[in-house]
Enzyme design. Structure first.
Site, PDB file in Angstrom:
ATOM      1  N   SER A  40      45.393  48.933  55.437  1.00  0.00           N
ATOM      2  CA  SER A  40      44.035  49.414  55.689  1.00  0.00           C
ATOM      3  C   SER A  40      43.228  49.193  54.415  1.00  0.00           C
ATOM      4  O   SER A  40      42.842  50.121  53.723  1.00  0.00           O
ATOM      5  CB  SER A  40      44.043  50.890  56.090  1.00  0.00           C
ATOM      6  OG  SER A  40      44.552  51.685  55.046  1.00  0.00           O
ATOM      7  N   HIS A 151      49.390  52.282  60.334  1.00  0.00           N
ATOM      8  CA  HIS A 151      50.734  52.296  59.743  1.00  0.00           C
ATOM      9  C   HIS A 151      51.812  52.604  60.772  1.00  0.00           C
ATOM     10  O   HIS A 151      52.988  52.697  60.435  1.00  0.00           O
ATOM     11  CB  HIS A 151      50.818  53.314  58.607  1.00  0.00           C
ATOM     12  CG  HIS A 151      50.009  52.937  57.406  1.00  0.00           C
ATOM     13  ND1 HIS A 151      49.767  53.782  56.365  1.00  0.00           N
ATOM     14  CD2 HIS A 151      49.388  51.767  57.074  1.00  0.00           C
ATOM     15  CE1 HIS A 151      49.028  53.187  55.444  1.00  0.00           C
ATOM     16  NE2 HIS A 151      48.775  51.962  55.855  1.00  0.00           N
ATOM     17  N   GLU A 160      47.431  59.252  57.689  1.00  0.00           N
ATOM     18  CA  GLU A 160      48.463  59.887  56.881  1.00  0.00           C
ATOM     19  C   GLU A 160      48.380  61.411  56.922  1.00  0.00           C
ATOM     20  O   GLU A 160      47.299  61.980  56.803  1.00  0.00           O
ATOM     21  CB  GLU A 160      48.327  59.440  55.405  1.00  0.00           C
ATOM     22  CG  GLU A 160      48.418  57.940  55.254  1.00  0.00           C
ATOM     23  CD  GLU A 160      48.175  57.450  53.825  1.00  0.00           C
ATOM     24  OE1 GLU A 160      48.198  58.275  52.886  1.00  0.00           O
ATOM     25  OE2 GLU A 160      47.961  56.239  53.671  1.00  0.00           O
ATOM     26  N   GLU A 201      55.297  54.007  55.884  1.00  0.00           N
ATOM     27  CA  GLU A 201      55.457  54.718  54.613  1.00  0.00           C
ATOM     28  C   GLU A 201      56.578  55.751  54.657  1.00  0.00           C
ATOM     29  O   GLU A 201      56.617  56.696  53.864  1.00  0.00           O
ATOM     30  CB  GLU A 201      54.122  55.335  54.197  1.00  0.00           C
ATOM     31  CG  GLU A 201      53.066  54.241  53.948  1.00  0.00           C
ATOM     32  CD  GLU A 201      51.793  54.721  53.291  1.00  0.00           C
ATOM     33  OE1 GLU A 201      51.541  55.954  53.265  1.00  0.00           O
ATOM     34  OE2 GLU A 201      51.035  53.869  52.792  1.00  0.00           O
ATOM     35  N   ASP A 238      44.851  61.725  55.241  1.00  0.00           N
ATOM     36  CA  ASP A 238      44.046  60.522  54.994  1.00  0.00           C
ATOM     37  C   ASP A 238      43.685  59.906  56.338  1.00  0.00           C
ATOM     38  O   ASP A 238      44.470  59.152  56.905  1.00  0.00           O
ATOM     39  CB  ASP A 238      44.820  59.518  54.136  1.00  0.00           C
ATOM     40  CG  ASP A 238      44.010  58.236  53.877  1.00  0.00           C
ATOM     41  OD1 ASP A 238      42.818  58.197  54.270  1.00  0.00           O
ATOM     42  OD2 ASP A 238      44.564  57.285  53.285  1.00  0.00           O
ATOM     43  N   GLU A 282      41.221  62.448  52.401  1.00  0.00           N
ATOM     44  CA  GLU A 282      40.913  61.140  51.812  1.00  0.00           C
ATOM     45  C   GLU A 282      40.111  60.307  52.803  1.00  0.00           C
ATOM     46  O   GLU A 282      40.394  60.317  54.006  1.00  0.00           O
ATOM     47  CB  GLU A 282      42.238  60.446  51.474  1.00  0.00           C
ATOM     48  CG  GLU A 282      42.103  59.109  50.781  1.00  0.00           C
ATOM     49  CD  GLU A 282      43.483  58.546  50.408  1.00  0.00           C
ATOM     50  OE1 GLU A 282      44.352  59.322  49.986  1.00  0.00           O
ATOM     51  OE2 GLU A 282      43.676  57.337  50.564  1.00  0.00           O
ATOM     52  N   ASP A 309      38.942  56.410  48.528  1.00  0.00           N
ATOM     53  CA  ASP A 309      39.893  55.285  48.460  1.00  0.00           C
ATOM     54  C   ASP A 309      39.166  53.980  48.785  1.00  0.00           C
ATOM     55  O   ASP A 309      38.627  53.322  47.886  1.00  0.00           O
ATOM     56  CB  ASP A 309      41.070  55.554  49.414  1.00  0.00           C
ATOM     57  CG  ASP A 309      42.019  54.369  49.533  1.00  0.00           C
ATOM     58  OD1 ASP A 309      41.974  53.462  48.692  1.00  0.00           O
ATOM     59  OD2 ASP A 309      42.825  54.354  50.484  1.00  0.00           O
ATOM     60  N   LYS A 334      44.648  52.547  42.899  1.00  0.00           N
ATOM     61  CA  LYS A 334      45.623  51.533  43.305  1.00  0.00           C
ATOM     62  C   LYS A 334      45.404  50.309  42.421  1.00  0.00           C
ATOM     63  O   LYS A 334      44.339  49.681  42.477  1.00  0.00           O
ATOM     64  CB  LYS A 334      45.387  51.137  44.763  1.00  0.00           C
ATOM     65  CG  LYS A 334      45.708  52.230  45.787  1.00  0.00           C
ATOM     66  CD  LYS A 334      45.112  51.871  47.145  1.00  0.00           C
ATOM     67  CE  LYS A 334      45.661  52.729  48.267  1.00  0.00           C
ATOM     68  NZ  LYS A 334      44.863  52.571  49.521  1.00  0.00           N
ATOM     69  N   HIS A 362      50.745  54.345  45.915  1.00  0.00           N
ATOM     70  CA  HIS A 362      51.480  53.170  46.413  1.00  0.00           C
ATOM     71  C   HIS A 362      50.604  52.449  47.440  1.00  0.00           C
ATOM     72  O   HIS A 362      49.495  52.912  47.747  1.00  0.00           O
ATOM     73  CB  HIS A 362      52.789  53.627  47.073  1.00  0.00           C
ATOM     74  CG  HIS A 362      52.592  54.455  48.300  1.00  0.00           C
ATOM     75  ND1 HIS A 362      53.533  54.602  49.286  1.00  0.00           N
ATOM     76  CD2 HIS A 362      51.523  55.187  48.732  1.00  0.00           C
ATOM     77  CE1 HIS A 362      53.071  55.367  50.245  1.00  0.00           C
ATOM     78  NE2 HIS A 362      51.862  55.746  49.936  1.00  0.00           N
ATOM     79  N   LYS A 385      50.724  59.684  45.135  1.00  0.00           N
ATOM     80  CA  LYS A 385      51.287  59.628  46.489  1.00  0.00           C
ATOM     81  C   LYS A 385      52.125  58.372  46.653  1.00  0.00           C
ATOM     82  O   LYS A 385      51.742  57.285  46.226  1.00  0.00           O
ATOM     83  CB  LYS A 385      50.199  59.742  47.565  1.00  0.00           C
ATOM     84  CG  LYS A 385      49.280  58.553  47.745  1.00  0.00           C
ATOM     85  CD  LYS A 385      48.452  58.706  49.053  1.00  0.00           C
ATOM     86  CE  LYS A 385      47.586  57.499  49.323  1.00  0.00           C
ATOM     87  NZ  LYS A 385      46.854  57.568  50.601  1.00  0.00           N
TER      88      LYS A 385
HETATM   89  P1  PGA Z   1      47.138  50.849  52.633  1.00  0.00           P
HETATM   90  O1  PGA Z   1      47.018  52.401  52.943  1.00  0.00           O
HETATM   91  O2  PGA Z   1      48.095  50.662  51.516  1.00  0.00           O
HETATM   92  O3  PGA Z   1      47.617  50.277  53.943  1.00  0.00           O
HETATM   93  O4  PGA Z   1      45.747  50.391  52.285  1.00  0.00           O
HETATM   94  C1  PGA Z   1      47.034  53.374  51.950  1.00  0.00           C
HETATM   95  C2  PGA Z   1      45.807  54.257  51.996  1.00  0.00           C
HETATM   96  O5  PGA Z   1      44.883  54.064  52.806  1.00  0.00           O
HETATM   97  O6  PGA Z   1      45.729  55.184  51.190  1.00  0.00           O
HETATM   98 ZN    ZN Z   2      43.669  55.812  51.926  1.00  0.00          ZN
END
Ligand code: PGA
Ligand code: ZN
Length: 425
Positions: A40, A151, A160, A201, A238, A282, A309, A334, A362, A385
């Site tokens: 995503s 996911h 999430e 995940e 999230d 998030e 994010d 990230k 991650h 996370k």
């Molecule tokens: P992604 O998801 O690694 O698939 O982008 C993680 C997130 O949205 O926090």
């Molecule tokens: Zn996110």
């Protein structure tokens, strides 16, 4: 000095190709790093260079590998590995695009991380020491135990559902609390007749229908494991809502109904009222719905953590704008969203200087590399996370925190867990 950088194509936790880099110094000391990949992803993320064509569904990274082995190798040969900023700026200039699309952020980040490792190895110190020095703090961990959205193959739109240990004196104790709750959640789901297969995940991917249903399962699991929701263990979600945002209408297609941004905000406020153990949300709104972030932060920012994010993609410039406008009050970090260690550190500086919290993350496509654990400790990030207590590419990040905690103890360092004013009775 750097003698050589060498990349190869390896595979990530979803079986997709990714870049691994070795940085080899003139005395033979090496550093290695692997690059993760999201599903995503934010639109403004630095660009992952993929080969296209038919091989490996077009996801091959041989061009990125070649860019490391030729152009980047030539540009970095003879350089000082301890000057991370120079290494990273050299690659940024060499790439020449604003989003690293020519050489590939996957190529550049692999070299950037592997350089830091080689430098740490050259000094003979762990990566967290090399990057962070002393007076370090282990982050509070957030574990994604129910997977939805892109996911998992179920109907839940929220991507999430994370649990995080609050009342703990050590990282080990916190991780143990989460392991207990994770195992209990499996029983709770199974007893309720749900599938306990895993998502990307490591969280369960049961075919629940709504976000509320999933949060109820978390409450039950936390309680049955012997903890108090919101006191011992808290919850974060999230929604990754860019994924269900309709740009044409400006509305959200969420769990079977079309909701305006205002209705989404009401929905979140009620959710937190009904389930006060939820302390963090998030990407409650789409990356294309900046105003809703600002309004929601005014309304709820004093009560909960609102994490940016996809909205800011670890980009220092966009984070500056979020700070100025008051969009969110925490930043997800990230490394591969921006593409170098140096820029990631800059993103964190901007956030922290302005009292935004930071959570190291991650990606849903991960590798065995535990770089982010060392990075989170080195930067005193506060939060991290890395998925559930399942799938080694997730769990190894937590195992690395356990090792670091032990080493800090042996070195006689002050060991503290974040937030360090946590109730320790
Ligand atoms: P992604 O998801 O690694 O698939 O982008 C993680 C997130 O949205 O926090
Ligand atoms: Zn996110």
């Amino acid at each position: 000095y750097i003698d050589k950088v060498k990349a190869r194509e390896v595979f990530d936790s979803r079986g997709n190709p990714t870049v691994e880099v070795d940085v080899i110094l003139s005395d033979g000391v090496r550093g290695r790093a692997e690059v993760p990949s999201g599903a995503s992803t934010g639109e403004k993320e630095a660009v992952e260079l993929r080969d296209g064509g038919s091989r490996l569904e077009g996801k091959g990274v041989l061009k990125a590998v070649d860019n490391v082995n030729t152009e980047i190798n030539d540009a970095l040969h003879g350089k000082d590995p301890f000057n991370q900023a120079d290494i990273d700026n050299t690659m940024i200039k060499l790439d020449g695009t604003p989003n690293k699309s020519r050489l590939g952020a996957n190529a550049i980040l692999g070299v950037s991380m592997a350089t830091a490792r080689a430098a740490a190895n050259e000094q003979g110190v762990p990566l967290y020491r090399y990057l962070g020095g002393t007076d370090l703090e282990i982050p509070q961990t957030f574990h994604n135990v129910i997977n939805g959205g892109v996911h998992a193959q179920n109907d839940i739109d929220t991507q999430e559902f994370l649990i995080t240990p609050i009342k703990r004196t050590t990282t080990r104790e916190g991780i143990e609390m989460i392991a207990n709750t994770y195992h209990t959640l499996k029983k709770v789901l199974h007893d309720a007749g749900y599938d306990t297969g895993l998502g990307d995940e490591g969280g369960f991917a049961p075919n629940l229908k709504t976000t509320e249903d999933a949060v109820k399962m978390l409450y039950k699991a936390i309680e049955e494991a012997g903890y108090k929701p919101g006191v011992d263990i808290a919850i974060a979600i999230d929604p990754a809502s860019s994924e269900f945002y309709d740009e044409k209408t400006g509305n959200y297609n969420f769990e079977g109904s079309e909701k305006t941004p205002k209705e989404m905000a009401d929905y979140y406020e009620n959710l937190v009222k009904e389930f006060p153990a939820i302390i963090s949300i998030e990407d409650p709104f789409s990356e294309d719905d900046w105003d809703s972030f600002v309004k929601f932060t005014k309304r709820m920012g004093g009560k909960i953590q609102i994490v940016d994010d996809d909205l800011v993609v670890t980009n220092p410039e966009i984070i500056r704008k979020a700070v100025k406008d008051g969009a969110g009050n925490a930043i997800l970090i990230k490394l591969n969203q921006i593409g170098t260690v140096t820029e990631t550190l800059e993103a964190m500086r901007v956030a922290r200087k302005n009292n935004f919290k930071t959570m190291i993350s991650h990606r849903s496509g991960e590798t065995g590399d535990t770089f982010i654990s060392d990075f989170a400790v080195a930067t005193n990030a506060g939060e991290m996370k890395s998925g559930a207590m399942a799938r080694s590419e997730r769990v190894e990040k937590y195992n690395q925190l356990l090792r670091i905690e032990e080493e800090l103890g042996e070195a006689g360092d002050r060991i503290s867990v974040y937030p360090n004013d946590v109730d320790k009775d």
